[in-house]
Motif scaffolding. Structure first.
Motif, PDB file in Angstrom:
ATOM      1  N   ARG A 112      -5.279  -7.236   0.415  1.00  0.00           N
ATOM      2  CA  ARG A 112      -5.891  -6.339  -0.574  1.00  0.00           C
ATOM      3  C   ARG A 112      -7.274  -5.876  -0.122  1.00  0.00           C
ATOM      4  N   TRP A 113      -8.072  -6.784   0.451  1.00  0.00           N
ATOM      5  CA  TRP A 113      -9.424  -6.395   0.843  1.00  0.00           C
ATOM      6  C   TRP A 113      -9.408  -5.275   1.878  1.00  0.00           C
ATOM      7  N   LEU A 114      -8.409  -5.300   2.764  1.00  0.00           N
ATOM      8  CA  LEU A 114      -8.322  -4.250   3.773  1.00  0.00           C
ATOM      9  C   LEU A 114      -7.812  -2.947   3.155  1.00  0.00           C
ATOM     10  N   ALA A 115      -6.822  -3.062   2.270  1.00  0.00           N
ATOM     11  CA  ALA A 115      -6.277  -1.880   1.609  1.00  0.00           C
ATOM     12  C   ALA A 115      -7.351  -1.179   0.783  1.00  0.00           C
ATOM     13  N   GLU A 116      -8.166  -1.947   0.068  1.00  0.00           N
ATOM     14  CA  GLU A 116      -9.200  -1.344  -0.772  1.00  0.00           C
ATOM     15  C   GLU A 116     -10.300  -0.719   0.075  1.00  0.00           C
ATOM     16  N   GLU A 117     -10.562  -1.309   1.226  1.00  0.00           N
ATOM     17  CA  GLU A 117     -11.570  -0.739   2.126  1.00  0.00           C
ATOM     18  C   GLU A 117     -11.133   0.639   2.615  1.00  0.00           C
ATOM     19  N   TYR A 118      -9.867   0.770   3.008  1.00  0.00           N
ATOM     20  CA  TYR A 118      -9.349   2.057   3.463  1.00  0.00           C
ATOM     21  C   TYR A 118      -9.190   3.034   2.308  1.00  0.00           C
ATOM     22  N   ALA A 119      -8.906   2.502   1.106  1.00  0.00           N
ATOM     23  CA  ALA A 119      -8.699   3.377  -0.056  1.00  0.00           C
ATOM     24  C   ALA A 119      -9.976   4.111  -0.464  1.00  0.00           C
ATOM     25  N   GLU A 120     -11.129   3.652   0.016  1.00  0.00           N
ATOM     26  CA  GLU A 120     -12.382   4.338  -0.288  1.00  0.00           C
ATOM     27  C   GLU A 120     -12.458   5.698   0.397  1.00  0.00           C
ATOM     28  N   SER A 121     -11.700   5.866   1.481  1.00  0.00           N
ATOM     29  CA  SER A 121     -11.769   7.128   2.221  1.00  0.00           C
ATOM     30  C   SER A 121     -10.411   7.804   2.393  1.00  0.00           C
ATOM     31  N   VAL A 130       0.852  -1.187   0.000  1.00  0.00           N
ATOM     32  CA  VAL A 130       0.000   0.000   0.000  1.00  0.00           C
ATOM     33  C   VAL A 130       0.889   1.238   0.000  1.00  0.00           C
ATOM     34  N   VAL A 131       0.651   2.132  -0.972  1.00  0.00           N
ATOM     35  CA  VAL A 131       1.412   3.376  -1.075  1.00  0.00           C
ATOM     36  C   VAL A 131       0.429   4.532  -1.190  1.00  0.00           C
ATOM     37  N   ALA A 132       0.907   5.743  -0.979  1.00  0.00           N
ATOM     38  CA  ALA A 132       0.074   6.926  -1.175  1.00  0.00           C
ATOM     39  C   ALA A 132      -0.213   7.113  -2.659  1.00  0.00           C
ATOM     40  N   ASP A 133      -1.346   7.719  -2.970  1.00  0.00           N
ATOM     41  CA  ASP A 133      -1.717   7.930  -4.373  1.00  0.00           C
ATOM     42  C   ASP A 133      -0.636   8.671  -5.143  1.00  0.00           C
TER      43      ASP A 133
END
Length: 302
Positions: free
Chosen positions: A243-252, A169-172
């Motif tokens: 990935r499932w956790l990273a994508e969950e946080y990536a929503e916000s 996981v990296v910053a956008d």
């Protein structure tokens, strides 16, 4: 000849370091405890302790008894607690040990409906279990072990709950954010943020960095997922998570999950239980609920 009370004496004298301290905890007089100790050694025909002033040190025979006490006494205590719960009209308490730090959010989605379906069962989660999960199962300290790294042992049963992909996981705005996947060499200049777990238990090391003889520029430890990802989002480092956790946080949060290597790293979460507990309905119901596709939200995507 050898009784449960003897094992309790051995364990408590070792814990307290003296007869005086053990007598206080066991709620008996020191003279009565001294008599019990003397009688035990006479019955066994061998010394259990050697005396060093006011302190007592276990002999080889004593060490054996201590190991026996540490294995058996928790089972007695667990059984007594369960009988007390039955007597009070309760089914029991399901004690869950977590060897998977990021799985706490997933566990919440299982525990909520479980409690609704089993109103007479309590749930206790040991999130900071660090660690000897196998020993905790054998020692009756927990009833279920949540782990990505099962260790198959006689008497234990491990069942897969769901598959997932471990990602970076990296910053956008990170330089790697647009890469199709990352290589170990990419991390040699990065600050890697992980949970407080030994590196030989971290997949990012064992399955990615170590085989390539690569180490990150710096390794930083953070205990909570929220703070970890706040640090990543602010450009203070990168982290490896499901990935499932990273994508969950990536929503916000401004976060981008990246595949680790061209093929990715596939993992599974397992629930470990004792085979002797197979007949416990509320325990098997928890495992069945956890394995339900409704809760296994994220599958590894090839």
């Amino acid at each position: 000849m050898l009784e449960r009370s003897h094992l309790m004496v051995v364990r408590e004298v070792e814990r307290q370091g003296s007869l005086t301290g053990a007598a206080d905890v066991l709620n008996i007089t020191q003279s009565a405890l001294s008599h019990t100790v003397k009688k035990l050694e006479q019955q066994l025909g061998t010394p259990v302790w050697t005396r060093e002033g006011r302190s007592m040190r276990l002999t080889q025979a004593g060490q054996y008894l201590l190991g026996l006490a540490n294995r058996l006494l928790p089972q007695f205590e667990h059984a007594e607690a369960r009988m007390k719960q039955y007597a009070q009209g309760e089914r029991g308490t399901l004690r869950i040990g977590m060897e998977c730090h990021p799985c706490y959010q997933w566990l919440l989605k299982v525990v909520s409906p479980y409690l609704a379906r089993w109103p007479d069962v309590d749930v206790d989660v040991k999130q900071r279990f660090q660690f000897g999960g196998i020993g905790a199962l054998f020692g009756y300290d927990i009833d279920v072990l949540v782990t990505p790294d099962p260790l198959m042992k006689p008497g234990l049963r491990f069942q897969p709950v769901f598959d997932y992909e471990q990602v970076l996981v990296v910053a956008d705005g990170h330089a790697l954010a647009n890469e199709p996947y990352v290589t170990p060499a990419h991390l040699s200049s990065e600050v890697l943020i992980t949970y407080p777990v030994e590196t030989d238990r971290l997949d990012i090391y064992t399955q990615f960095l170590t085989p390539a003889n690569i180490v990150p520029r710096r390794h930083k430890v953070i205990e909570t997922t929220d703070i970890m990802l706040q640090m990543v989002a602010s450009g203070r480092g990168v982290a490896a998570l499901p990935r499932w956790l990273a994508e969950e946080y990536a929503e916000s949060m401004p976060l981008t999950p990246l595949r680790l290597g061209k093929k990715g790293i596939a993992k599974q979460i397992f629930l470990g239980t004792r085979e002797a507990d197979d007949a416990i309905d509320y325990l098997s119901a928890f495992v069945a609920l956890a394995r339900d596709a409704e809760w296994a939200e994220a599958r590894f995507r090839a």
